[in-house]
Structure formats: C-alpha cells, structure tokens
Design a protein around this motif. Structure first.
Motif, PDB file in Angstrom:
ATOM      1  N   ASP A 242       0.897  -1.133   0.000  1.00  0.00           N
ATOM      2  CA  ASP A 242       0.000   0.000   0.000  1.00  0.00           C
ATOM      3  C   ASP A 242       0.950   1.200   0.000  1.00  0.00           C
ATOM      4  O   ASP A 242       1.852   1.279   0.845  1.00  0.00           O
ATOM      5  CB  ASP A 242      -0.849  -0.041   1.285  1.00  0.00           C
ATOM      6  N   HIS A 244       0.973   5.212  -0.538  1.00  0.00           N
ATOM      7  CA  HIS A 244       0.195   6.434  -0.794  1.00  0.00           C
ATOM      8  C   HIS A 244       1.035   7.714  -0.783  1.00  0.00           C
ATOM      9  O   HIS A 244       1.928   7.860   0.060  1.00  0.00           O
ATOM     10  CB  HIS A 244      -0.877   6.597   0.294  1.00  0.00           C
ATOM     11  N   HIS A 293      -1.554   6.507   6.511  1.00  0.00           N
ATOM     12  CA  HIS A 293      -0.860   5.220   6.615  1.00  0.00           C
ATOM     13  C   HIS A 293      -0.093   4.939   5.336  1.00  0.00           C
ATOM     14  O   HIS A 293      -0.457   5.435   4.262  1.00  0.00           O
ATOM     15  CB  HIS A 293      -1.850   4.084   6.890  1.00  0.00           C
ATOM     16  N   ASP A 325      -8.572   5.277  -4.052  1.00  0.00           N
ATOM     17  CA  ASP A 325      -7.975   4.252  -3.199  1.00  0.00           C
ATOM     18  C   ASP A 325      -7.918   2.930  -3.958  1.00  0.00           C
ATOM     19  O   ASP A 325      -8.531   2.768  -5.018  1.00  0.00           O
ATOM     20  CB  ASP A 325      -8.787   4.087  -1.902  1.00  0.00           C
TER      21      ASP A 325
HETATM   22 ZN    ZN Z   1      -4.303   2.363   2.056  1.00  0.00          ZN
END
Ligand code: ZN
Length: 419
Positions: A242, A244, A293, A325
């Motif tokens: 993940d 970001h 996060h 997302d």
């Molecule tokens: Zn995420």
C-alpha cells in the motif's frame, strides 16, 4: 449424448437404466448388446458392462441393489474370455505422476498420446464422457491418494468445455488442448506467492490490526509466510505495498482538501476514521476514511523487518494515485488503472496464485489476518463463490507441486477455457 446442453451424465445413466429395466429380457440378444454398446465398436467395455449390471440388480420396486464396481468388473472378466484389459482407473493415478516433473505446458507429445490411449477404453481413438469422468476421478486426489468427490454433472461440464466441436467425443486434437491447458496445469502447476501489504503501519503502526474490531495480531502472519518461503518453491514471489502520496484521498487528515458531494451523509467537520464520504467530481467518489498510513518512503510503508524477502522477488505498489484508493493488488477501486501484477504473473506463465498477508476481509487462512470480524464471514462466502480455495499453509507445498489436486480450481479453469 448431448452434454453441451448440460444433459447430466446421471440422466444418461438413469435413461439407460430405465431403458434396460424395460427392455432387458425382451430384446433379442443382439439388440440388448447394442443398447449397451455406447462406443459402437462391436464390444462392451467394462464400464458399459457395469451399467448393464446396475440395470439388472434391483428389487421389485425398482430400488437398486448396491454392488461394488470391483465385483461387477470380476463378472465382466468372467465373460471376457479373451481377457481385454479392464484395469481402468486404478492404474491411471500413477500415470499422471510418473511423467517427468518438468513437462513444458506446450508439450503434447507421446505422453499425451499414451494417456489418451490408456483412457480410451473403447479403443476408437477418442474419449467419450464416461471415459473422461474416469480420467477426472484419477486426477482429483490429495497427496495421500484420497479421492476428492466431484459430482458427475461437474465432470460432464468439464468434458463439454473441451469437446469444442460438440460432437460428444474428445478426439486427439481436443485432447491435446485439454492436456496443455488443463491436465498439465493441474499436474505440474507453476505457483506464485502473493504477499499482501505486510507493512509496519498495518502491524504496529497507524493502522495496526491490534486495534481493529477483529482483534487479530498482524504480526502473527509473518512466521507462516516465512515458513512457506523457506519450504515451498514458487515460480514467482510478489510483495504488494500500500503506497500512498501524502495528499491521498483516503486519509482523514485530507478530508477538507477536496469538495464534498451533496450526496455525502458525513460532513467534513464531523468525519472520523471508518466513515464513508462522497467527494464531488465528474463522477462522485465514495471513499472510506483511514488515518494517514503507508505514506511513500516512510517507516510505516516498509515491509515488517522480520518478513523474509526472497531474491528475485517482484514488488507491486498500489494506491499511488492521490485521487483514488486501491484495495486490490490488481486494480484501483475504480478499475481505472492496472498495477503490474497481472503482467508479472502472465509473463512467468503462473497457473496458481497463493495469497497471504493483510487484510483477509478486504487468502492461505493461517497466514492472513483481518480487520473486521463481520466482513470475514461475508468475504469467505464471496471467495468460495468465486471458486477460490481457502487452505492452511501446511497444504501449500503439496498443492504447489501438483500432488494435492483440488477440484475447485480445476473446475473454474475448465470454465475459463471456454470463456
Ligand atoms: Zn491504504
């Protein structure tokens, strides 16, 4: 018989048995023989003979007496005075395993032809649906040789997928495709391990699972994953991140950065973690809000330090677009852009993907942990409906080597052959 119209094999048997109940004893010897001689080759094979026996042995109300196939095969042998080979099924399982371990999937040579001849009990150069079912039964077993039960209807559907000219038989050309696309894949899979988001923020950082409703400890997945990496040979290992940018749309801290759509029931001032808000745009975007996060290049985005990272592994980054997302390792949530995962798997000819990591509700069961106990059971049901197999890590090695052959995946891949 037209199995393409999903006429069940059970119906076929039932019809045959009904015909026989009516006609055995009335038909002249020759006609009776022809009723059972489905292969039209001038003799009965053992399976046809067993169908005959099943039609013979019933009580006065038509209830069948159960007779073991072995007994009926023995009766067959008594009448088969010239001793044709009737040892079907039992010597098939080894012939799938005996072949060289490294068979290229394109290979359709002698082994393939031998198998067809072994299966072709009627010796006419092609397989009928019953012979194909015998083949399926030899294919689907666990690493200790215990058979998985598969309904005849399912196997008849698989047969229909590979009977591309729909003539009710699988000829050599069709069998070669079936071999290459299906049997070889089942017996000699090319497995990949997909390690999903085993990152600090999900384990002991800002989105730590320890604080989530399911009460799972994310750190518990590391040991089983490392065990798999150590004990199982995968043709590809992929770690997903993940990943970001700081201004990512899913961060609660950014909720006031974008205009809210009028349809959003949650207002920016009162938004909290877990809320679903709707941002305005040419197409309004629904977003679940999280704490910051897995910010790119931060400690929280690093893989956990105890996780083994193998040499030659592929890394896939998702959630990199600030405006959308991405829960999937293949696509963003709007399916606007694809990650490299799909092409990585295709390039390496991967046939089976084992998923481990975080978070299950949104994969190998003891090697995944989840966020919300309510979504766990619904996700499990959804995965099963899609033909995904949920397994424990101790079964991965046998499955990855093709010794343990679950019908679930094989049935869905046969469906894809046609799609
Ligand atoms: Zn995420």
């Amino acid at each position: 018989m037209d199995v393409a119209n999903s006429t069940a094999v059970d119906d076929y048997f039932d019809n045959l048995v009904r015909t026989c109940n009516r006609e055995v004893g009335l038909l002249k010897e020759k006609e009776c023989f022809e009723t059972f001689n489905r292969g039209k080759v001038g003799f009965l094979n053992v399976i046809e003979f067993i169908v005959l026996c099943e039609a013979l042995f019933h009580d006065s109300e038509g209830r069948k007496y159960n007779v073991e196939k072995q007994r009926m095969a023995e009766i067959f042998a008594s009448f088969d005075t010239c001793r044709l080979d009737y040892s079907f099924g039992s010597n098939l399982a080894p012939c799938f395993i005996e072949g060289p371990r490294e068979i290229p999937h394109t290979w359709v040579g002698e082994h393939c032809y031998n198998l067809l001849s072994k299966m072709d009990l009627t010796l006419v150069g092609f397989l009928n649906v019953i012979e194909f079912i015998v083949l399926c039964e030899a294919l689907f077993h666990d690493s200790e040789g215990r058979k998985y039960n598969v309904e005849k209807q399912r196997m008849a559907e698989i047969f229909a997928s590979f009977d591309t000219n729909k003539d009710g038989f699988i000829d050599l050309t069709e069998f070669q495709a079936c071999w290459k696309e299906w049997i070889a894949v089942i017996c000699w899979p090319k497995p990949a391990l997909l390690v999903i988001d085993v990152q600090n923020d999900f384990i002991n950082g800002s989105l730590s699972m320890d604080n989530c409703p399911a009460g799972h400890k994310g750190v518990e997945v590391i040991e089983p994953i490392n065990g798999l990496l150590e004990n199982v040979t995968f043709d590809a290992v992929v770690y997903s991140y993940d990943w970001h940018p700081e201004n990512h749309i899913s961060f609660l801290s950014n909720v006031k950065q974008r205009p809210m759509d009028a349809s959003s029931t949650v207002k920016p001032e009162e938004a909290k973690v877990g809320d679903v808000v709707v941002f305005a745009g040419s197409q309004p975007t629904e977003v679940v809000l999280w704490p910051d996060h897995c910010v790119q290049n931060s400690w929280g985005a690093e893989l956990h330090q105890n996780l083994t990272v193998v040499e030659g592994a592929e890394l896939v980054y998702k959630g990199t677009n600030p405006e959308i997302d991405s829960f999937s390792a293949f696509w963003d949530n709007g399916k606007l852009s694809e990650t490299e995962l799909d092409s990585i798997l295709k390039k390496r000819g991967i046939t089976d993907v084992f998923c481990v990591g975080l978070a299950y509700d949104y994969c190998v069961d003891d090697a995944t942990r989840s966020i919300d106990p309510d979504t766990v059971s619904s996700m499990t049901a959804e995965l099963l409906a899609l033909g995904v197999e949920i397994i424990n890590s101790d079964k991965v090695n046998d499955m990855a080597r093709g010794y343990d052959r679950h019908p679930t995946l094989a049935i869905s891949s046969a469906k894809n052959f046609n799609a």
